[in-house]
Design an enzyme around this catalytic site. Sequence first.
Site, short mmCIF file in Angstrom:
data_model
loop_
_atom_site.label_atom_id
_atom_site.label_comp_id
_atom_site.label_asym_id
_atom_site.label_seq_id
_atom_site.Cartn_x
_atom_site.Cartn_y
_atom_site.Cartn_z
N CYS A 171 0.81 -1.22 0.00
CA CYS A 171 0.00 0.00 0.00
C CYS A 171 0.84 1.27 0.00
CB CYS A 171 -0.94 0.01 1.20
SG CYS A 171 -1.82 -1.54 1.45
N HIS A 311 -3.01 7.96 5.66
CA HIS A 311 -3.22 6.65 5.04
C HIS A 311 -4.68 6.25 5.25
CE1 HIS A 311 -2.22 2.89 3.25
NE2 HIS A 311 -2.43 2.19 4.35
N GLU A 322 -2.19 5.01 13.34
CA GLU A 322 -1.77 6.20 12.59
C GLU A 322 -2.07 7.47 13.38
OE1 GLU A 322 -1.96 8.30 8.18
OE2 GLU A 322 -3.40 6.71 8.65
N LYS A 343 -9.47 8.14 1.06
CA LYS A 343 -9.92 6.75 0.87
C LYS A 343 -11.38 6.59 1.29
CE LYS A 343 -5.47 4.32 1.35
NZ LYS A 343 -4.59 5.45 1.72
N HIS A 348 -9.59 1.92 -1.08
CA HIS A 348 -8.13 1.76 -1.02
C HIS A 348 -7.60 1.26 -2.36
CE1 HIS A 348 -4.16 1.18 0.24
NE2 HIS A 348 -4.34 0.55 1.38
N PHE A 406 0.83 -3.43 4.08
CA PHE A 406 1.08 -4.78 4.55
C PHE A 406 2.57 -5.10 4.38
CE2 PHE A 406 -3.41 -6.73 3.77
CZ PHE A 406 -3.89 -6.04 4.86
#
Length: 420
Positions: A171, A311, A322, A343, A348, A406
């Site tokens: 990502c 993110h 985050e 997002k 995503h 990830f």
Amino acid sequence: MSVAEFRKHRPRVVVTGWGAISPVGLTAEDTWSAFMAGRSGIARIATFDAEPFPSQIAGEVKGFVAEDHMPRKLSRRMDLFAQYGVAASIQAVEAAKLTIDSELAPRCGVLIGTGYGAMKYMQDSVKLLTEKGGRAVGAYQAITGAHDSATGEVSLMFGAAGPTLALNSACATGTDAIGTATRWIQYGEADVVIAGGAEMSVTPLDIASSSNARALSRRNDDPERASRPFDADRDGFVMAAGSGVVILESLDHALRRGAPILAEIVGYASTSDAHHWTAPHPEGAGARRAMTRALADAGVVPEQIDYINAHGTSTELNDKTETLAIRNVLGEHATKIPVSSTKSMTGHMIGAAGAIELIACGFAMRTGVVPPTINLHNPLDAEMNFVPNAPQEHQVRYAMSNSFGFGGHNAVLVAKSWES
């Protein structure tokens, strides 16, 4: 040489064009307009039967016709992710008014990353092989199925003969691609780079796998409200597809040719959690280091950041860690600036996410308006300004864009508004 000394001598890097193919628009401008309208691009999956899966929703690209952007003889040998990447690249090159002639070609690079690559093409090819045998498999399989197919097609299309590369950091891919391309220019490897990310991960295999991992939202009956970053009632991210590409140039090169300058890239950092394949570090250690190092690379202090495009995936763990990381790095300043997640509208876009989100930062700096986090009604941290549900006017000189993936990948860009 110290970071401070390196910063004094390295070329400045600017953005001179951008392009986007997203679930909410087929250009960068249309995508930004959708952000300003708070419009979601998430719906029930239309391209295949998702009924067997726990999650049946996604941010699919709608209305895209490859032949509107490239000849059929080219598009027919590309997976959709590469088609999206090529289309966004064409838009970016045109917006930058860039001509890649024989003199520039050896100094022009291409770096378009992807998280999942040619997943649709590969699944279709395996089905053909199983059902009809080897003769049914396309002759371009080794090209079309490769992660670097978008990069290769763009290089061939424009004659870009400098460094060409495709990278994958899950990502964080789009952000790492732009950051790495920035380094190419700073280290003298190129004067211009076509950089970004492209993704087509809305496929049966990807939806099945991520659903079974319980990573995806299951709000199948309310798709537009399914992606809800930083909301206490979030239940997972929404898979999406598309591409974001920017043209990066050394400032000297851009000024010499009279290019339109949209923003400046002043900081970049990449780190790893080295903690878990899918879960972020519980204290956001890697994310904190990436933000701190990006600020140092930019030569700015936390109090100079005016906006963060987070993110913000809408997963239980990311949004919590985050927020913790942003508070840790920015201190009291974290609650004084807008922090939003686009997002919430796109879903995503995996390898394309960071590139689209940097473009959103660029528009925010140019317009003095920051995009909202829609579907935010019960914020997990009431002191933070997550820009709930509607855009906010806010002057942005320095913007930070976060991408965490990830595998523990963390990448952060710091951009500055262009001041002639």
